[in-house]
Write an enzyme that holds these catalytic residues in place. Structure first.
Site, PDB file in Angstrom:
ATOM      1  NE  ARG A  59     -41.473  22.366  20.843  1.00 48.44           N
ATOM      2  CZ  ARG A  59     -40.730  21.418  21.407  1.00 48.44           C
ATOM      3  NH1 ARG A  59     -39.534  21.157  20.950  1.00 48.44           N
ATOM      4  NH2 ARG A  59     -41.193  20.717  22.421  1.00 48.44           N
ATOM      5  CD  GLU A  96     -43.775   9.812  29.652  1.00 47.56           C
ATOM      6  OE1 GLU A  96     -43.220  10.558  28.830  1.00 47.56           O
ATOM      7  OE2 GLU A  96     -44.502   8.858  29.343  1.00 47.56           O
TER       8      GLU A  96
HETATM    9  P1  AMP Z   1     -45.754  19.314  30.078  1.00 43.57           P
HETATM   10  O1  AMP Z   1     -44.892  19.795  31.203  1.00 43.57           O
HETATM   11  O2  AMP Z   1     -45.958  17.809  30.104  1.00 43.57           O
HETATM   12  O3  AMP Z   1     -47.075  20.062  29.996  1.00 43.57           O
HETATM   13  O4  AMP Z   1     -44.979  19.580  28.726  1.00 43.57           O
HETATM   14  C1  AMP Z   1     -45.002  20.831  28.132  1.00 43.57           C
HETATM   15  C2  AMP Z   1     -43.677  21.202  27.522  1.00 43.57           C
HETATM   16  O5  AMP Z   1     -43.045  20.119  26.870  1.00 43.57           O
HETATM   17  C3  AMP Z   1     -43.895  22.258  26.460  1.00 43.57           C
HETATM   18  O6  AMP Z   1     -42.893  23.244  26.628  1.00 43.57           O
HETATM   19  C4  AMP Z   1     -43.786  21.525  25.145  1.00 43.57           C
HETATM   20  O7  AMP Z   1     -42.906  22.210  24.277  1.00 43.57           O
HETATM   21  C5  AMP Z   1     -43.202  20.151  25.485  1.00 43.57           C
HETATM   22  N1  AMP Z   1     -44.106  19.041  25.116  1.00 43.57           N
HETATM   23  C6  AMP Z   1     -44.621  18.120  25.973  1.00 43.57           C
HETATM   24  N2  AMP Z   1     -45.349  17.204  25.345  1.00 43.57           N
HETATM   25  C7  AMP Z   1     -45.322  17.549  24.046  1.00 43.57           C
HETATM   26  C8  AMP Z   1     -45.914  16.999  22.861  1.00 43.57           C
HETATM   27  N3  AMP Z   1     -46.671  15.901  22.906  1.00 43.57           N
HETATM   28  N4  AMP Z   1     -45.690  17.613  21.691  1.00 43.57           N
HETATM   29  C9  AMP Z   1     -44.923  18.735  21.641  1.00 43.57           C
HETATM   30  N5  AMP Z   1     -44.340  19.291  22.711  1.00 43.57           N
HETATM   31  C10 AMP Z   1     -44.523  18.719  23.902  1.00 43.57           C
END
Ligand code: AMP
Length: 171
Positions: A59, A96
């Site tokens: 995205r 996760e």
């Molecule tokens: P993180 O590595 O946990 O910061 O996750 C970020 C990536 O995962 C981004 O590229 C987001 O597109 C996606 N992402 C993670 N959590 C969410 C969420 N709650 N809502 C939408 N996209 C998320």
């Protein structure tokens, strides 16, 4: 600045139980909100002489490409492993459950290029931390990070070094 949060749809338990998914399609699907969001991100960084906007799979590409066009910079994708066709550098990050790998082309930009990273949502920060590592590996000068939304309670910022992070929405 406009309150963009009304264009983000919160979906509980997607794609897995316990995750509150931030759906950005209402923002993308509204011509005024999409335009103003790109403008708001661009105006924050337009005086910073950016050479390249790096977008994160998948995205992040949507916003990053629009931002690159607006700022008249190059666009470079960071992709999941196995998607980029040429020689890559890799960075591992935690999900996760388990690990994943992000990649960038080794010749994506030249050393000392002024780089802006762009993604849609900052959650735990693993994705962004790996992306920062890849920009540093290529010896780019990371000027900042542009985001639509940041889930502040997950403290993803803590995983990023001392770089400017600008989010349109904090929740
Ligand atoms: P993180 O590595 O946990 O910061 O996750 C970020 C990536 O995962 C981004 O590229 C987001 O597109 C996606 N992402 C993670 N959590 C969410 C969420 N709650 N809502 C939408 N996209 C998320």
């Amino acid at each position: 600045m406009r309150d963009f949060s009304e264009y983000i749809r919160d979906l509980p338990d997607f794609p897995d139980a316990g995750i509150l998914f931030k759906d950005i399609t209402p923002l993308l699907g509204n011509k005024t909100a999409f335009h103003e969001a790109v403008e708001a991100l661009a105006s924050r960084f337009e005086s910073k002489a950016i050479d390249v906007v790096v977008g994160i799979d998948a995205r992040g590409f949507i916003l990053a490409a629009a931002l690159a066009y607006r700022l008249r910079t190059a666009f470079v994708p960071i992709r999941k492993r196995g998607k980029l066709p040429y020689a890559t550098y890799e960075a591992t990050y935690e999900l996760e459950y388990g690990m994943d790998i992000l990649t960038i082309h080794q010749d994506a930009f030249s050393k000392q290029s002024r780089v802006l990273i762009c993604d849609d949502v900052l959650a735990t920060g693993g994705t962004l931390a790996a992306s920062v590592e890849l920009v540093e590996r290529l010896e780019g000068e990371l000027v900042g990070i542009a985001l639509l939304a940041e889930l502040t309670e997950l403290e993803g910022r803590e995983k990023i070094g001392d770089y400017e992070i600008f989010s349109l929405i904090e929740s």
